[in-house]
Motif scaffolding. Structure first.
Motif, PDB file in Angstrom:
ATOM      1  N   LEU A 122      40.439  67.249  55.466  1.00 51.11           N
ATOM      2  CA  LEU A 122      39.925  67.878  54.532  1.00 51.11           C
ATOM      3  C   LEU A 122      40.948  68.050  53.547  1.00 51.11           C
ATOM      4  CD1 LEU A 122      37.918  69.982  53.269  1.00 51.11           C
ATOM      5  CD2 LEU A 122      38.875  71.658  54.238  1.00 51.11           C
ATOM      6  N   VAL A 123      40.552  67.687  52.122  1.00 54.85           N
ATOM      7  CA  VAL A 123      41.208  68.083  50.987  1.00 54.85           C
ATOM      8  C   VAL A 123      41.061  69.280  50.407  1.00 54.85           C
ATOM      9  CG1 VAL A 123      42.002  67.061  48.643  1.00 54.85           C
ATOM     10  CG2 VAL A 123      41.720  65.564  50.745  1.00 54.85           C
ATOM     11  N   ALA A 124      39.585  69.541  50.018  1.00 52.10           N
ATOM     12  CA  ALA A 124      39.074  70.802  49.348  1.00 52.10           C
ATOM     13  C   ALA A 124      37.779  70.850  49.665  1.00 52.10           C
ATOM     14  CB  ALA A 124      39.368  70.545  47.722  1.00 52.10           C
ATOM     15  N   HIS A 125      37.315  72.139  49.660  1.00 49.75           N
ATOM     16  CA  HIS A 125      35.998  72.487  49.852  1.00 49.75           C
ATOM     17  C   HIS A 125      35.382  73.539  49.042  1.00 49.75           C
ATOM     18  CE1 HIS A 125      32.633  74.294  52.359  1.00 49.75           C
ATOM     19  NE2 HIS A 125      32.402  73.142  52.828  1.00 49.75           N
ATOM     20  N   ILE A 126      34.089  73.477  48.517  1.00 41.91           N
ATOM     21  CA  ILE A 126      33.584  74.411  47.827  1.00 41.91           C
ATOM     22  C   ILE A 126      32.108  74.747  48.384  1.00 41.91           C
ATOM     23  CG2 ILE A 126      32.798  72.826  46.113  1.00 41.91           C
ATOM     24  CD1 ILE A 126      33.311  74.829  43.600  1.00 41.91           C
ATOM     25  N   SER A 127      32.013  75.966  48.512  1.00 43.98           N
ATOM     26  CA  SER A 127      30.662  76.691  49.036  1.00 43.98           C
ATOM     27  C   SER A 127      29.580  76.746  47.900  1.00 43.98           C
ATOM     28  CB  SER A 127      30.990  77.932  49.649  1.00 43.98           C
ATOM     29  OG  SER A 127      31.842  77.915  50.669  1.00 43.98           O
TER      30      SER A 127
END
Length: 119
Positions: free
Chosen positions: A46-51
């Motif tokens: 995982l690099v980045a996550h946005i909900s």
């Protein structure tokens, strides 16, 4: 559901790139979205996550350098990558976590886009 990334390429260290990803075939604003990467011989991470509510989280290795954002009207998610390092070299994948009945989610992946950072 289709997930399509774009924006990879070759850049020198300390340079910048912006990756884009579009998701079609589902109500976009309900999706959680993420950017992952996989370097040769390594596991996908995982690099980045946005909900769907806009909250974000980042891998420690990219905090302060990368920014994930989304534009629900354009059905797009972006990854702005600044101060790139050779160790950021990888294939970058976009993932959409699509809402299913009973609040379940199903993952849909893009085909990946290569990012190469030269020293």
């Amino acid at each position: 559901v289709q997930v399509v990334e774009s924006g990879g390429g070759l850049v020198q260290a300390d340079g910048s790139l912006r990756l884009s990803c579009t998701v079609s075939g589902s109500p976009f604003r309900d999706n959680h979205l993420g950017w992952y990467r996989q370097a040769p011989g390594q596991q996908r991470e995982l690099v980045a996550h946005i909900s769907n509510d806009g909250s974000t989280n980042y891998a420690d290795s990219v905090k302060g350098r990368f920014t994930i954002s989304r534009d629900n009207a354009k059905r797009m998610v972006y990854l702005q990558m600044n101060r790139l390092r050779p160790e950021d070299t990888a294939v970058y994948y976009c993932k959409a976590e699509v809402l299913q009945p009973f609040d379940r989610r199903r993952d849909h992946w893009g085909q990946g886009t290569q990012v190469t950072v030269s020293p």
